[in-house]
Design a protein around this motif. Sequence first.
Motif, PDB file in Angstrom:
ATOM      1  N   GLY A   1      40.127  36.785  30.850  1.00 36.45           N
ATOM      2  CA  GLY A   1      41.278  37.683  30.667  1.00 36.45           C
ATOM      3  C   GLY A   1      41.799  38.275  31.969  1.00 36.45           C
ATOM      4  N   GLY A   2      41.634  37.535  33.050  1.00 36.53           N
ATOM      5  CA  GLY A   2      42.060  38.090  34.342  1.00 36.53           C
ATOM      6  C   GLY A   2      43.380  37.508  34.825  1.00 36.53           C
ATOM      7  N   GLU A   3      43.764  38.016  35.984  1.00 32.06           N
ATOM      8  CA  GLU A   3      45.002  37.549  36.614  1.00 32.06           C
ATOM      9  C   GLU A   3      44.652  36.434  37.590  1.00 32.06           C
ATOM     10  N   LEU A   4      45.459  35.393  37.626  1.00 34.90           N
ATOM     11  CA  LEU A   4      45.211  34.313  38.577  1.00 34.90           C
ATOM     12  C   LEU A   4      46.415  34.203  39.507  1.00 34.90           C
ATOM     13  N   ILE A   5      46.125  34.255  40.809  1.00 36.52           N
ATOM     14  CA  ILE A   5      47.225  34.116  41.767  1.00 36.52           C
ATOM     15  C   ILE A   5      46.956  32.918  42.645  1.00 36.52           C
ATOM     16  N   ILE A   6      47.939  32.040  42.746  1.00 35.37           N
ATOM     17  CA  ILE A   6      47.779  30.885  43.630  1.00 35.37           C
ATOM     18  C   ILE A   6      48.621  31.138  44.871  1.00 35.37           C
ATOM     19  N   THR A   7      47.975  31.158  46.020  1.00 39.29           N
ATOM     20  CA  THR A   7      48.711  31.334  47.265  1.00 39.29           C
ATOM     21  C   THR A   7      48.676  30.016  48.007  1.00 39.29           C
ATOM     22  N   THR A   8      49.308  30.029  49.172  1.00 41.51           N
ATOM     23  CA  THR A   8      49.307  28.807  49.974  1.00 41.51           C
ATOM     24  C   THR A   8      47.902  28.451  50.461  1.00 41.51           C
ATOM     25  N   HIS A   9      47.019  29.459  50.536  1.00 41.17           N
ATOM     26  CA  HIS A   9      45.702  29.232  51.106  1.00 41.17           C
ATOM     27  C   HIS A   9      44.572  29.303  50.100  1.00 41.17           C
ATOM     28  N   ARG A  10      44.780  30.097  49.037  1.00 44.92           N
ATOM     29  CA  ARG A  10      43.649  30.377  48.158  1.00 44.92           C
ATOM     30  C   ARG A  10      44.056  30.435  46.695  1.00 44.92           C
ATOM     31  N   ILE A  11      43.015  30.427  45.866  1.00 44.96           N
ATOM     32  CA  ILE A  11      43.221  30.799  44.472  1.00 44.96           C
ATOM     33  C   ILE A  11      42.481  32.107  44.271  1.00 44.96           C
ATOM     34  N   LEU A  12      43.168  33.126  43.781  1.00 43.54           N
ATOM     35  CA  LEU A  12      42.544  34.437  43.593  1.00 43.54           C
ATOM     36  C   LEU A  12      42.469  34.739  42.110  1.00 43.54           C
ATOM     37  N   TRP A  13      41.323  35.291  41.707  1.00 42.90           N
ATOM     38  CA  TRP A  13      41.194  35.720  40.307  1.00 42.90           C
ATOM     39  C   TRP A  13      40.728  37.161  40.299  1.00 42.90           C
ATOM     40  N   GLY A  14      41.340  38.005  39.534  1.00 40.40           N
ATOM     41  CA  GLY A  14      40.928  39.411  39.483  1.00 40.40           C
ATOM     42  C   GLY A  14      41.119  39.972  38.098  1.00 40.40           C
ATOM     43  N   ARG A  15      40.412  41.094  37.839  1.00 40.83           N
ATOM     44  CA  ARG A  15      40.620  41.788  36.557  1.00 40.83           C
ATOM     45  C   ARG A  15      42.066  42.284  36.519  1.00 40.83           C
ATOM     46  N   PRO A  16      42.616  42.414  35.341  1.00 45.44           N
ATOM     47  CA  PRO A  16      44.044  42.821  35.277  1.00 45.44           C
ATOM     48  C   PRO A  16      44.321  44.053  36.147  1.00 45.44           C
ATOM     49  N   GLY A  17      45.255  43.926  36.997  1.00 45.77           N
ATOM     50  CA  GLY A  17      45.652  45.053  37.842  1.00 45.77           C
ATOM     51  C   GLY A  17      44.876  45.177  39.130  1.00 45.77           C
ATOM     52  N   ALA A  18      43.732  44.516  39.193  1.00 47.22           N
ATOM     53  CA  ALA A  18      42.874  44.680  40.366  1.00 47.22           C
ATOM     54  C   ALA A  18      43.536  44.142  41.623  1.00 47.22           C
ATOM     55  N   ILE A  19      44.202  43.021  41.492  1.00 50.41           N
ATOM     56  CA  ILE A  19      44.789  42.399  42.683  1.00 50.41           C
ATOM     57  C   ILE A  19      45.907  43.265  43.240  1.00 50.41           C
ATOM     58  N   ALA A  20      46.725  43.795  42.304  1.00 51.21           N
ATOM     59  CA  ALA A  20      47.823  44.645  42.756  1.00 51.21           C
ATOM     60  C   ALA A  20      47.307  45.865  43.497  1.00 51.21           C
ATOM     61  N   LYS A  21      46.148  46.367  43.050  1.00 50.14           N
ATOM     62  CA  LYS A  21      45.600  47.554  43.703  1.00 50.14           C
ATOM     63  C   LYS A  21      44.832  47.210  44.963  1.00 50.14           C
ATOM     64  N   GLY A  22      44.640  45.943  45.202  1.00 50.98           N
ATOM     65  CA  GLY A  22      43.925  45.545  46.420  1.00 50.98           C
ATOM     66  C   GLY A  22      42.421  45.622  46.284  1.00 50.98           C
ATOM     67  N   GLN A  23      41.930  45.681  45.021  1.00 49.84           N
ATOM     68  CA  GLN A  23      40.480  45.720  44.840  1.00 49.84           C
ATOM     69  C   GLN A  23      39.884  44.332  45.017  1.00 49.84           C
ATOM     70  N   THR A  24      38.568  44.305  45.171  1.00 51.10           N
ATOM     71  CA  THR A  24      37.870  43.039  45.403  1.00 51.10           C
ATOM     72  C   THR A  24      38.093  42.099  44.217  1.00 51.10           C
TER      73      THR A  24
END
Lengths: 177, 394
Positions: free
Chosen positions: B37-60
């Motif tokens: 149930g997390g957020e997945l962000i694909i960037t040019t360099h990485r794939i990031l997965w975080g708990r909802p809202g965590a990425i926006a807040k800059g958490q690990t």
Amino acid sequence: MSETEIEWPWQYNFPPFFTLQPHAETRAKQVQAWKSLILDYCKKCKLYLIDVREASNIPLFNNSGINRKLEQTVIVSILSELQKTGHAAPIDKPKNRWEIYWHTLEEWSSMIYDYVSNRGLQGSVLTLYELSQGDDVKDEEFYEMQQEVLIKVLQTLEKDRKCELILSDDDQGVKFF
Amino acid sequence: MNRFSYVTPILMDNESTLTCENNVRLYDGEVKTQFEGGELIITTHRILWGRPGAIAKGQTCLGLSNHLIVYIEEESPGAFFRRSRKILLHLAEHNDPNADKPSPYSQYNFIKLSFREGYSTDVVGTLNKCLQMRYWESNVRAPIQENPPINQQPQIKLRTGIVGIERGLQEKQKATDESLTVAFQDLSKLMSMAKDMVRLSQNISTKIKDRQGDITEDETVRFKSYLLSLGIDDPVTRDSYKSNNQYYRSLAKEICDFLLVHIEEVGGMIVLTDAFCRINRARGLELISPEDVLNACKLMEQLQMPLKVFQFNSGVMVLQLSSLDSESIAEATAVLVEDNGSLTSEELSQKLGISVTLATERLLTAEKYGKSCRDDSIEGLRFFPNFLLTREIL
């Protein structure tokens, strides 16, 4: 009526005549000239109806000789001026179709009533066809008058209780008193 | 799953987000993990997965470097009508014992991304493109490869991200600055040249004064008139006056003296812009602003000088002889129109040797006084004698 019989006034071949003039006094004269030209033309051609949208088909508003046309908005404003004196009336809301009365409805009605009384036709019933197309009226000015206009003329007479219109579907007639 | 490590979701230099999806669960091989149930962000360099809202807040959050992805496979959707979609990512062997990992060991060489609600963008396509372009490999091998830099040193030029935009702006500014500097260099050169020119003309005029006898009267007069149109001997400058008002008065006088003859020659009227150009050409060095000219000219009528400013209805301003009034202009123009049958602005401007703007104004003035009437057609605006008013109607 063929076009050749019309004697155009000098303005008709004067290009500025076809542009609405900004100078107030000049414009007044110009509009005046247009008004009389329109009525004269309609009288000569027995034209009872002008559709502004098709005005460029009428040589009156389109002088191909000098390649000038009168704009539709200008035509409408001139016709509105004519309306003020009872010489024209729009028959639809957007003011596209206009009836032109080179004689006002009152003038027409007295003309017709004069004709009727001269012939002693009071008390008798005439069909509208007889009144506008019949052989007896060939020499009258209202000969070949358009039915819609004729009805309006007779309606003004009716108001003065000089006649009564009988407008059933088949025979449309009028009884004069 | 051991390829994932704990990272901060702050983008590196040159890294930019490609796409992002919600409600994603990670599978270690075929086994479900706790990461759901997390957020997945694909960037040019990485794939990031975080708990909802965590990425926006800059958490690990969890990060997987794109270069570890070997191959992407889309699992065909099941027989049931479910929106859930799964993507298989085959990963390369990787060992980085120092990294902080959610699971240090995995028996699988692939992971699965499970999109519970399907995906809103073409995730597979984006990933495939990302792998093809190999954005992470170097900064230089960006999409601008086609136009290699002329310099030997490869210039780092990036178009992506806010940094790229800012850099672009900076470069543009620099270029503008440079061209401005060059332009003003030219201008200062012109100024110094003008200074010489004025000095030269002054020299000549004093020489003429000295040896008046040597040259004939006629020649002197002619030469002086050349000089006169070339420059004003002693231009009025703002510095020499304390108050603006005084300055404008003197300026008005100067303009009047200088332009009077010319204006008389061309029929009593010139456009204010023309006046401005003539004055400044004559002054050569001490250029004055349009505003100063305007202010000075406005004073003329008050000071009862032989010139005055006049503004037409259209807003065009002219400098004209005080003796000239609109009615006489209208009259004169009407006569011209009558003589020619009809006139356009262009024709009148040619006949009188005045500008088209002025000619238009003259015709409009004549119209305003009812001396002419217009014919506005596709061929342009043409003026006729006002027969509508003067001739009988029918």
